[in-house]
Design a protein around this motif. Sequence first.
Motif, short mmCIF file in Angstrom:
data_model
loop_
_atom_site.label_atom_id
_atom_site.label_comp_id
_atom_site.label_asym_id
_atom_site.label_seq_id
_atom_site.Cartn_x
_atom_site.Cartn_y
_atom_site.Cartn_z
N SER A 1 13.59 88.19 -3.05
CA SER A 1 13.44 88.96 -2.02
C SER A 1 12.84 90.16 -3.06
N GLY A 2 12.27 90.43 -1.49
CA GLY A 2 11.42 91.90 -2.05
C GLY A 2 9.64 91.79 -1.55
N GLN A 3 9.50 90.35 -2.49
CA GLN A 3 7.68 90.45 -1.87
C GLN A 3 7.47 89.29 -1.09
N GLY A 4 8.12 88.66 -0.20
CA GLY A 4 8.39 87.79 0.38
C GLY A 4 7.24 88.02 1.50
N GLY A 5 6.94 89.60 2.46
CA GLY A 5 6.51 90.44 3.16
C GLY A 5 5.25 90.20 2.64
#
Length: 390
Positions: free
Chosen positions: A225-229
């Motif tokens: 979570s948090g690296q998807g962008g």
Amino acid sequence: MSRRYLLTAFAAALACSAAAGASAQDAVKIGFILPMTGQQQSTGKQEAAAIKLYMAQHGDTVAGKKIELIIRDDAAVPDNTKRIAQELIVNDKVNFLGGFVVTPAALSVAPLSAESKTPEIVTAAGTSIITEKSPYIARTSFTLAQSVVPMADWAADNGIKKVVTMISDYGPGIDAEKSFSAEFKKKGGEIVEAVRFPLASPDFAPFLQRAADQKPDAIFVFVPSGQGGAFVKQFIERGLDKAGIKIIGPGDVVDDDLLNGMGDAVLGTVTAHIYSADHNSPANKAFVDAFEKANNMRPNFMAVGGYDGMHLIYEALKKTGGKTDGDSLIEAIKGMAWESPRGPVSIDPQTRDIIQNVYIRKVEKKNGQLYNVEFATFPAVKDPVKAEQK
Ligand code: PHB
């Protein structure tokens, strides 16, 4: 210093602290360890917001005891997590530890939880093995296998034949890769390449190029979570979407926190996960409304893990009538069932892991915003890794 020595030193500190602090405790102390800074801070922010919301909604007295919440920042560095947990247990005499956003942080505290009989409520990390590391660990987040086995079934049934797997190279990524690949191959699918990249500050571009060269139908991806962008941005910049390659995986990559910023290129992306802010239930609508009002942001699956972690703690205290010894609390937690914003959930009495629905979702636009819209449900999924070991 050896691990054994450290544990012995911890046991000695624990004995002194118990002798010094044996006075009756009217307060129940809950120590959450979350990354409020560093690479995983988006998860820390989501979890802290949800925990505070739960308290605001349910009050700060349970079973006649005042609840004291302590939130400490570990920046998701396991050495910090362990040191903070030790301080919370020995100095603050917490009755519960909660949080643990990355697997290594959760694992670093397990021996302390076991030694001091402190319930360790894992509200974020997802590697299967965590709950086996202390009899006082229970989990309100998920395991990776829970989502990726249904994902593999859906992909195989829906015309996806060739897949490249791409994962963050640590516990949850390796669990995701293994469970997905085994199930997908069993269903006749082919894994043409397995790519692993480092957890810290990955540059996805060269890995995406390697994946694209294989011309797969889909890339199965796990990033925390948090690296998807960043992953999706580079996927699009390198033209993989235009080449007709689909993204599939557990829902971490299309996390509600970041989804709206990913743009229309992700419309139609299908993932499997335990929570969507769009989940259609009265409990979730009330949760999302209250969360957005209090925080001016959309809750993601990590927020729900934190919210349910607080629920588990409150309900355990009610069941024990305010008794706070670790054995009574963990017994109260086993088998507990409730309606979460994500749907019906329960704690497996054998494994202390959460049993929950897994939903297949597709990114769609609703009122001008992107959402993961659920369209199929795998009900009451137990962690498949532990189910297999039996
Ligand atoms: C983990 O470290 O276990 C972890 C972190 C973030 C996720 C999933 C798993 O989105």
